[in-house]
Design a protein around this motif. Structure first.
Motif, PDB file in Angstrom:
ATOM      1  N   VAL A  16      -5.507   5.567   3.482  1.00 25.73           N
ATOM      2  CA  VAL A  16      -4.109   5.561   3.027  1.00 25.73           C
ATOM      3  C   VAL A  16      -4.056   4.905   1.656  1.00 25.73           C
ATOM      4  O   VAL A  16      -4.233   3.699   1.527  1.00 25.73           O
ATOM      5  CB  VAL A  16      -3.197   4.801   4.013  1.00 25.73           C
ATOM      6  N   GLN A  17      -3.841   5.714   0.629  1.00 27.00           N
ATOM      7  CA  GLN A  17      -3.750   5.200  -0.735  1.00 27.00           C
ATOM      8  C   GLN A  17      -2.289   4.899  -1.074  1.00 27.00           C
ATOM      9  O   GLN A  17      -1.412   5.715  -0.837  1.00 27.00           O
ATOM     10  CB  GLN A  17      -4.302   6.217  -1.726  1.00 27.00           C
ATOM     11  N   LEU A  18      -2.051   3.728  -1.637  1.00 28.93           N
ATOM     12  CA  LEU A  18      -0.708   3.353  -2.072  1.00 28.93           C
ATOM     13  C   LEU A  18      -0.462   3.916  -3.465  1.00 28.93           C
ATOM     14  O   LEU A  18      -1.403   4.307  -4.163  1.00 28.93           O
ATOM     15  CB  LEU A  18      -0.572   1.832  -2.080  1.00 28.93           C
ATOM     16  N   GLY A  19       0.781   3.951  -3.886  1.00 32.06           N
ATOM     17  CA  GLY A  19       1.139   4.495  -5.186  1.00 32.06           C
ATOM     18  C   GLY A  19       0.460   3.809  -6.351  1.00 32.06           C
ATOM     19  O   GLY A  19       0.234   4.407  -7.396  1.00 32.06           O
ATOM     20  N   ASN A  23      -5.170   0.343  -1.379  1.00 33.81           N
ATOM     21  CA  ASN A  23      -5.086   0.968  -0.064  1.00 33.81           C
ATOM     22  C   ASN A  23      -4.257   0.107   0.885  1.00 33.81           C
ATOM     23  O   ASN A  23      -3.764  -0.959   0.514  1.00 33.81           O
ATOM     24  CB  ASN A  23      -6.473   1.307   0.504  1.00 33.81           C
ATOM     25  N   LEU A  24      -4.130   0.584   2.090  1.00 33.68           N
ATOM     26  CA  LEU A  24      -3.263  -0.040   3.081  1.00 33.68           C
ATOM     27  C   LEU A  24      -3.604  -1.506   3.338  1.00 33.68           C
ATOM     28  O   LEU A  24      -2.727  -2.312   3.659  1.00 33.68           O
ATOM     29  CB  LEU A  24      -3.370   0.766   4.378  1.00 33.68           C
ATOM     30  N   ASP A  26      -4.049  -3.766   1.381  1.00 34.11           N
ATOM     31  CA  ASP A  26      -3.386  -4.644   0.429  1.00 34.11           C
ATOM     32  C   ASP A  26      -1.974  -5.034   0.846  1.00 34.11           C
ATOM     33  O   ASP A  26      -1.335  -5.852   0.180  1.00 34.11           O
ATOM     34  CB  ASP A  26      -3.365  -3.999  -0.958  1.00 34.11           C
ATOM     35  N   LEU A  27      -1.483  -4.462   1.951  1.00 31.98           N
ATOM     36  CA  LEU A  27      -0.176  -4.846   2.483  1.00 31.98           C
ATOM     37  C   LEU A  27      -0.363  -5.943   3.520  1.00 31.98           C
ATOM     38  O   LEU A  27      -1.412  -6.058   4.141  1.00 31.98           O
ATOM     39  CB  LEU A  27       0.512  -3.642   3.132  1.00 31.98           C
ATOM     40  N   ALA A  28       0.672  -6.739   3.739  1.00 27.53           N
ATOM     41  CA  ALA A  28       0.637  -7.787   4.756  1.00 27.53           C
ATOM     42  C   ALA A  28       1.227  -7.256   6.054  1.00 27.53           C
ATOM     43  O   ALA A  28       1.999  -6.290   6.054  1.00 27.53           O
ATOM     44  CB  ALA A  28       1.440  -8.998   4.277  1.00 27.53           C
ATOM     45  N   VAL A  29       0.878  -7.885   7.158  1.00 24.40           N
ATOM     46  CA  VAL A  29       1.496  -7.544   8.436  1.00 24.40           C
ATOM     47  C   VAL A  29       3.000  -7.750   8.283  1.00 24.40           C
ATOM     48  O   VAL A  29       3.454  -8.759   7.750  1.00 24.40           O
ATOM     49  CB  VAL A  29       0.934  -8.425   9.576  1.00 24.40           C
ATOM     50  N   GLY A  30       3.767  -6.770   8.697  1.00 27.82           N
ATOM     51  CA  GLY A  30       5.225  -6.813   8.562  1.00 27.82           C
ATOM     52  C   GLY A  30       5.746  -6.042   7.366  1.00 27.82           C
ATOM     53  O   GLY A  30       6.925  -5.721   7.301  1.00 27.82           O
ATOM     54  N   ASP A  31       4.867  -5.735   6.398  1.00 23.14           N
ATOM     55  CA  ASP A  31       5.275  -4.955   5.231  1.00 23.14           C
ATOM     56  C   ASP A  31       5.549  -3.508   5.634  1.00 23.14           C
ATOM     57  O   ASP A  31       5.083  -3.032   6.665  1.00 23.14           O
ATOM     58  CB  ASP A  31       4.191  -4.967   4.150  1.00 23.14           C
ATOM     59  N   TYR A  32       6.285  -2.825   4.761  1.00 24.44           N
ATOM     60  CA  TYR A  32       6.651  -1.430   4.995  1.00 24.44           C
ATOM     61  C   TYR A  32       5.958  -0.519   4.003  1.00 24.44           C
ATOM     62  O   TYR A  32       5.708  -0.910   2.867  1.00 24.44           O
ATOM     63  CB  TYR A  32       8.170  -1.260   4.877  1.00 24.44           C
ATOM     64  N   LEU A  33       5.681   0.690   4.450  1.00 23.32           N
ATOM     65  CA  LEU A  33       5.064   1.722   3.629  1.00 23.32           C
ATOM     66  C   LEU A  33       5.927   2.967   3.736  1.00 23.32           C
ATOM     67  O   LEU A  33       6.185   3.461   4.834  1.00 23.32           O
ATOM     68  CB  LEU A  33       3.649   2.013   4.136  1.00 23.32           C
ATOM     69  N   ASP A  34       6.402   3.466   2.605  1.00 27.29           N
ATOM     70  CA  ASP A  34       7.221   4.679   2.582  1.00 27.29           C
ATOM     71  C   ASP A  34       6.316   5.847   2.196  1.00 27.29           C
ATOM     72  O   ASP A  34       5.943   5.986   1.033  1.00 27.29           O
ATOM     73  CB  ASP A  34       8.359   4.519   1.573  1.00 27.29           C
ATOM     74  N   LEU A  35       5.942   6.655   3.172  1.00 24.63           N
ATOM     75  CA  LEU A  35       5.062   7.799   2.915  1.00 24.63           C
ATOM     76  C   LEU A  35       5.876   8.996   2.438  1.00 24.63           C
ATOM     77  O   LEU A  35       6.823   9.411   3.099  1.00 24.63           O
ATOM     78  CB  LEU A  35       4.312   8.195   4.185  1.00 24.63           C
ATOM     79  N   THR A  36       5.496   9.543   1.306  1.00 23.89           N
ATOM     80  CA  THR A  36       6.174  10.733   0.781  1.00 23.89           C
ATOM     81  C   THR A  36       5.409  12.003   1.120  1.00 23.89           C
ATOM     82  O   THR A  36       5.897  13.094   0.873  1.00 23.89           O
ATOM     83  CB  THR A  36       6.354  10.624  -0.745  1.00 23.89           C
ATOM     84  N   PHE A  56     -13.831  -6.436   9.516  1.00 27.84           N
ATOM     85  CA  PHE A  56     -13.400  -6.600   8.132  1.00 27.84           C
ATOM     86  C   PHE A  56     -11.911  -6.301   7.950  1.00 27.84           C
ATOM     87  O   PHE A  56     -11.458  -6.090   6.830  1.00 27.84           O
ATOM     88  CB  PHE A  56     -14.242  -5.707   7.210  1.00 27.84           C
ATOM     89  N   GLN A  57     -11.179  -6.295   9.059  1.00 27.81           N
ATOM     90  CA  GLN A  57      -9.740  -5.995   9.021  1.00 27.81           C
ATOM     91  C   GLN A  57      -9.490  -4.678   8.276  1.00 27.81           C
ATOM     92  O   GLN A  57      -8.590  -4.575   7.457  1.00 27.81           O
ATOM     93  CB  GLN A  57      -8.969  -7.150   8.356  1.00 27.81           C
ATOM     94  N   ASP A  58     -10.322  -3.680   8.578  1.00 28.20           N
ATOM     95  CA  ASP A  58     -10.258  -2.410   7.852  1.00 28.20           C
ATOM     96  C   ASP A  58      -9.503  -1.315   8.601  1.00 28.20           C
ATOM     97  O   ASP A  58      -9.434  -0.188   8.139  1.00 28.20           O
ATOM     98  CB  ASP A  58     -11.660  -1.937   7.491  1.00 28.20           C
ATOM     99  N   ARG A  59      -8.913  -1.652   9.741  1.00 33.88           N
ATOM    100  CA  ARG A  59      -8.056  -0.716  10.467  1.00 33.88           C
ATOM    101  C   ARG A  59      -6.693  -1.370  10.658  1.00 33.88           C
ATOM    102  O   ARG A  59      -6.612  -2.584  10.866  1.00 33.88           O
ATOM    103  CB  ARG A  59      -8.673  -0.364  11.821  1.00 33.88           C
ATOM    104  N   ALA A  60      -5.646  -0.572  10.571  1.00 37.76           N
ATOM    105  CA  ALA A  60      -4.289  -1.102  10.706  1.00 37.76           C
ATOM    106  C   ALA A  60      -3.526  -0.324  11.768  1.00 37.76           C
ATOM    107  O   ALA A  60      -3.617   0.895  11.830  1.00 37.76           O
ATOM    108  CB  ALA A  60      -3.545  -0.995   9.381  1.00 37.76           C
ATOM    109  N   THR A  61      -2.789  -1.052  12.588  1.00 42.61           N
ATOM    110  CA  THR A  61      -1.860  -0.413  13.516  1.00 42.61           C
ATOM    111  C   THR A  61      -0.535  -0.297  12.783  1.00 42.61           C
ATOM    112  O   THR A  61      -0.032  -1.282  12.230  1.00 42.61           O
ATOM    113  CB  THR A  61      -1.698  -1.241  14.805  1.00 42.61           C
TER     114      THR A  61
END
Length: 94
Positions: A16-19, A23-24, A26-36, A56-61
């Protein structure tokens, strides 16, 4: 991608690449991602980071955020902003 609950998915952060090119992870738990556009099995829309997993905390729920929930979050944010920045009422002289 692995389904953890009917409404949550676990994805590889590198998928998941951010704008801004990050990648994902770089977000903190609780942050939001708006997928276009769909990514890593997630559909277009607003998603929230629930937890990170792996050595390595490389998977996110991730969980989808409903439009009703998003509207409520935005309303609360506006109210907080207004409370901080709204002009104070003039002091009534006696």
């Amino acid at each position: 991608m692995t389904d953890t609950l009917a409404h949550e998915v676990t994805v590889n952060c590198a998928d998941v690449q951010l704008g801004n090119g990050e990648n994902l992870k770089d977000l903190a738990v609780g942050d939001y991602l708006d997928l276009t556009e769909p990514a890593a099995g997630m559909q277009v829309g607003l998603w929230q980071v629930v937890a990170y997993h792996g050595e390595f905390q490389d998977r996110a729920t991730m969980r989808p955020v409903s439009s009703t929930e998003w509207t409520e979050l935005r309303r609360a944010e506006v109210e907080k902003f207004d409370a901080i920045w709204a002009p104070t009422a003039p002091v009534k002289e006696v």
